[in-house]
Motif scaffolding. Structure first.
Motif, PDB file in Angstrom:
ATOM      1  N   PRO A 121      -1.555  -7.044  -1.880  1.00  0.00           N
ATOM      2  CA  PRO A 121      -1.704  -6.195  -3.075  1.00  0.00           C
ATOM      3  C   PRO A 121      -3.155  -5.827  -3.354  1.00  0.00           C
ATOM      4  O   PRO A 121      -3.431  -4.750  -3.905  1.00  0.00           O
ATOM      5  CB  PRO A 121      -1.111  -7.046  -4.204  1.00  0.00           C
ATOM      6  CG  PRO A 121      -1.183  -8.457  -3.711  1.00  0.00           C
ATOM      7  CD  PRO A 121      -1.012  -8.376  -2.228  1.00  0.00           C
ATOM      8  N   LEU A 122      -4.086  -6.696  -2.984  1.00  0.00           N
ATOM      9  CA  LEU A 122      -5.507  -6.373  -3.150  1.00  0.00           C
ATOM     10  C   LEU A 122      -5.863  -5.152  -2.313  1.00  0.00           C
ATOM     11  O   LEU A 122      -6.569  -4.241  -2.765  1.00  0.00           O
ATOM     12  CB  LEU A 122      -6.360  -7.569  -2.740  1.00  0.00           C
ATOM     13  CG  LEU A 122      -7.864  -7.481  -3.030  1.00  0.00           C
ATOM     14  CD1 LEU A 122      -8.126  -7.499  -4.528  1.00  0.00           C
ATOM     15  CD2 LEU A 122      -8.601  -8.638  -2.351  1.00  0.00           C
ATOM     16  N   GLY A 123      -5.354  -5.118  -1.073  1.00  0.00           N
ATOM     17  CA  GLY A 123      -5.599  -3.975  -0.208  1.00  0.00           C
ATOM     18  C   GLY A 123      -4.986  -2.701  -0.749  1.00  0.00           C
ATOM     19  O   GLY A 123      -5.579  -1.618  -0.649  1.00  0.00           O
ATOM     20  N   ALA A 124      -3.780  -2.816  -1.311  1.00  0.00           N
ATOM     21  CA  ALA A 124      -3.120  -1.644  -1.892  1.00  0.00           C
ATOM     22  C   ALA A 124      -3.943  -1.063  -3.034  1.00  0.00           C
ATOM     23  O   ALA A 124      -4.156   0.150  -3.132  1.00  0.00           O
ATOM     24  CB  ALA A 124      -1.726  -2.035  -2.381  1.00  0.00           C
ATOM     25  N   ASP A 125      -4.423  -1.933  -3.908  1.00  0.00           N
ATOM     26  CA  ASP A 125      -5.229  -1.476  -5.044  1.00  0.00           C
ATOM     27  C   ASP A 125      -6.544  -0.859  -4.580  1.00  0.00           C
ATOM     28  O   ASP A 125      -6.964   0.196  -5.071  1.00  0.00           O
ATOM     29  CB  ASP A 125      -5.505  -2.657  -5.984  1.00  0.00           C
ATOM     30  CG  ASP A 125      -6.407  -2.275  -7.143  1.00  0.00           C
ATOM     31  OD1 ASP A 125      -5.965  -1.494  -8.004  1.00  0.00           O
ATOM     32  OD2 ASP A 125      -7.569  -2.741  -7.171  1.00  0.00           O
ATOM     33  N   THR A 138       0.831  -1.202   0.000  1.00  0.00           N
ATOM     34  CA  THR A 138       0.000   0.000   0.000  1.00  0.00           C
ATOM     35  C   THR A 138       0.865   1.252   0.000  1.00  0.00           C
ATOM     36  O   THR A 138       0.590   2.217  -0.733  1.00  0.00           O
ATOM     37  CB  THR A 138      -0.946   0.002   1.217  1.00  0.00           C
ATOM     38  OG1 THR A 138      -1.764  -1.166   1.180  1.00  0.00           O
ATOM     39  CG2 THR A 138      -1.846   1.225   1.198  1.00  0.00           C
ATOM     40  N   LEU A 139       1.920   1.269   0.801  1.00  0.00           N
ATOM     41  CA  LEU A 139       2.828   2.412   0.814  1.00  0.00           C
ATOM     42  C   LEU A 139       3.442   2.637  -0.563  1.00  0.00           C
ATOM     43  O   LEU A 139       3.491   3.772  -1.071  1.00  0.00           O
ATOM     44  CB  LEU A 139       3.926   2.190   1.855  1.00  0.00           C
ATOM     45  CG  LEU A 139       5.029   3.256   1.918  1.00  0.00           C
ATOM     46  CD1 LEU A 139       4.456   4.624   2.225  1.00  0.00           C
ATOM     47  CD2 LEU A 139       6.086   2.862   2.948  1.00  0.00           C
ATOM     48  N   ILE A 140       3.894   1.567  -1.185  1.00  0.00           N
ATOM     49  CA  ILE A 140       4.512   1.676  -2.514  1.00  0.00           C
ATOM     50  C   ILE A 140       3.509   2.213  -3.529  1.00  0.00           C
ATOM     51  O   ILE A 140       3.824   3.097  -4.342  1.00  0.00           O
ATOM     52  CB  ILE A 140       5.051   0.304  -2.962  1.00  0.00           C
ATOM     53  CG1 ILE A 140       6.237  -0.117  -2.086  1.00  0.00           C
ATOM     54  CG2 ILE A 140       5.465   0.334  -4.426  1.00  0.00           C
ATOM     55  CD1 ILE A 140       6.697  -1.537  -2.343  1.00  0.00           C
ATOM     56  N   GLU A 141       2.287   1.700  -3.482  1.00  0.00           N
ATOM     57  CA  GLU A 141       1.265   2.104  -4.450  1.00  0.00           C
ATOM     58  C   GLU A 141       0.876   3.568  -4.276  1.00  0.00           C
ATOM     59  O   GLU A 141       0.700   4.297  -5.255  1.00  0.00           O
ATOM     60  CB  GLU A 141       0.035   1.203  -4.303  1.00  0.00           C
ATOM     61  CG  GLU A 141      -0.986   1.352  -5.410  1.00  0.00           C
ATOM     62  CD  GLU A 141      -0.510   0.863  -6.770  1.00  0.00           C
ATOM     63  OE1 GLU A 141      -1.143   1.219  -7.781  1.00  0.00           O
ATOM     64  OE2 GLU A 141       0.508   0.141  -6.819  1.00  0.00           O
ATOM     65  N   LEU A 142       0.751   4.021  -3.031  1.00  0.00           N
ATOM     66  CA  LEU A 142       0.396   5.424  -2.792  1.00  0.00           C
ATOM     67  C   LEU A 142       1.480   6.356  -3.317  1.00  0.00           C
ATOM     68  O   LEU A 142       1.189   7.398  -3.913  1.00  0.00           O
ATOM     69  CB  LEU A 142       0.172   5.662  -1.307  1.00  0.00           C
ATOM     70  CG  LEU A 142      -1.008   4.932  -0.665  1.00  0.00           C
ATOM     71  CD1 LEU A 142      -1.091   5.271   0.815  1.00  0.00           C
ATOM     72  CD2 LEU A 142      -2.315   5.278  -1.354  1.00  0.00           C
ATOM     73  N   ALA A 143       2.736   5.987  -3.085  1.00  0.00           N
ATOM     74  CA  ALA A 143       3.833   6.804  -3.594  1.00  0.00           C
ATOM     75  C   ALA A 143       3.847   6.815  -5.118  1.00  0.00           C
ATOM     76  O   ALA A 143       4.062   7.861  -5.747  1.00  0.00           O
ATOM     77  CB  ALA A 143       5.158   6.285  -3.042  1.00  0.00           C
ATOM     78  N   ALA A 144       3.588   5.653  -5.725  1.00  0.00           N
ATOM     79  CA  ALA A 144       3.596   5.547  -7.181  1.00  0.00           C
ATOM     80  C   ALA A 144       2.475   6.356  -7.815  1.00  0.00           C
ATOM     81  O   ALA A 144       2.629   6.851  -8.946  1.00  0.00           O
ATOM     82  CB  ALA A 144       3.486   4.082  -7.599  1.00  0.00           C
ATOM     83  N   ARG A 145       1.364   6.499  -7.104  1.00  0.00           N
ATOM     84  CA  ARG A 145       0.223   7.254  -7.640  1.00  0.00           C
ATOM     85  C   ARG A 145       0.378   8.761  -7.474  1.00  0.00           C
ATOM     86  O   ARG A 145      -0.503   9.526  -7.876  1.00  0.00           O
ATOM     87  CB  ARG A 145      -1.068   6.796  -6.960  1.00  0.00           C
ATOM     88  CG  ARG A 145      -1.471   5.353  -7.260  1.00  0.00           C
ATOM     89  CD  ARG A 145      -1.806   5.147  -8.728  1.00  0.00           C
ATOM     90  NE  ARG A 145      -2.182   3.778  -9.006  1.00  0.00           N
ATOM     91  CZ  ARG A 145      -3.439   3.348  -9.098  1.00  0.00           C
ATOM     92  NH1 ARG A 145      -4.436   4.205  -8.906  1.00  0.00           N
ATOM     93  NH2 ARG A 145      -3.702   2.079  -9.358  1.00  0.00           N
TER      94      ARG A 145
END
Length: 306
Positions: A172-176, A17-24
């Motif tokens: 990864p489901l939670g991150a998305d 989730t941290l990685i995905e938020l930064a990437a977005r």
């Protein structure tokens, strides 16, 4: 417009989730995680997986021991965040912290709320033999996982799936799902729904005294117990005075006295039916297949495990 966020998390489950938020492109003003703890043979101080990733991303990290004191709450408010994202952080958030972000604090919870509120939702879902699990995004309140729900996504639990495998699928489901929820929050279209009163269950923390395998239980319960505690802390039995964890099992064939080997390939009788042990781990050793275990340890038909 990207949101200004505070991220709060500690274990591996929170890292995607941290990685995905930064990437977005969201502005992550601060990352809160648990303080480093001594671990390993040398008892060296080990930072959390979230801190390790935050440092890699160049994000500021905060490790307060509590958020209940005014000084910590003032520091939290000073980040002037639009929202906080919380994923398995490990500290209670008092009302002053919950109220600080302009749009609220949003949590990734690894269950289909209101089922399995609490500390160990992944383990408990598998141990109970649930056919499905999933992730719920909720706006946090002062209760134990009682906040209003924003989004839910579901995932089937396979018959032999372990808690570790479910964990790795849900992260990864939670991150998305969180990035989708924050997108709706940015647009002002996020809808919150109160949790239903029916169907509430609690996922209590796993206790050491419930990890030993009870062969008198029906095979399905023994199997669910094994996979629900795999890979950690691990369900176990004793053989020749040595503790052996069982990391993977499946349905076996035959019947007999509970805890008795029904063949020479680790089919073990239960109170009803049998389980076949597929992967095990001796104390102090690496995990190994049942075949590898049997090459060094003879478990003949009729042998009793305790």
């Amino acid at each position: 417009m990207p949101l200004r966020l505070i991220f709060m998390g500690t274990p591996d489950f929170a890292v995607p989730t941290l990685i995905e938020l930064a990437a977005r492109g969201h502005e992550i003003a601060a990352v809160y995680t648990r303080a480093p703890k001594p671990a390993g043979r040398g008892m060296d101080m080990q930072v959390t997986p979230v801190e390790r990733e935050a440092r890699r991303l160049g994000l500021p990290v905060f490790t307060p021991k509590t958020l209940r004191i005014e000084e910590a709450q003032e520091a939290f408010r000073a980040h002037d965040a639009d929202a906080a994202v919380v994923v398995a952080y490990g500290l209670i958030l008092p009302k002053a912290v919950l109220d600080a972000p302009k749009l609220g604090c949003f949590n990734v919870h690894a269950s289909l709320l209101p089922r399995w509120r609490g500390a160990a939702p992944i383990n408990r879902a598998v141990m109970a033999g649930d056919a499905e699990s999933g992730v719920t995004i909720m706006r946090m309140d002062e209760g134990l996982d009682t906040g209003a729900m924003a989004m839910i996504d579901r995932l089937p639990i396979g018959a032999d799936m372990t808690a570790g495998e479910l964990h790795d699928a849900l992260a990864p489901l939670g991150a998305d799902l969180m990035t989708r929820a924050l997108g709706a929050l940015e647009r002002g279209t996020l809808t919150l729904t109160p949790q239903p009163e029916a169907g509430v269950t609690y996922a209590e923390k796993i206790r050491k005294d419930e990890t030993r395998i009870d062969w008198t239980r029906p095979w399905a319960e023994v199997h669910n117990h094994i996979r629900g505690l795999s890979p950690f802390p691990g369900a176990w039995f004793e053989f020749n005075g040595v503790r052996v964890k069982v990391l993977r099992s499946t349905r076996g064939e035959g019947t007999g006295a509970p805890g008795t080997a029904l063949d020479d390939r680790l089919a073990i009788a239960c109170g009803d039916g049998a389980v076949r042990l597929v992967q095990v781990q001796r104390a102090g050793k690496q995990p190994m297949s049942a075949d590898d275990f049997l090459r060094g340890t003879k478990v003949e038909r009729g042998t009793a495990l305790s």
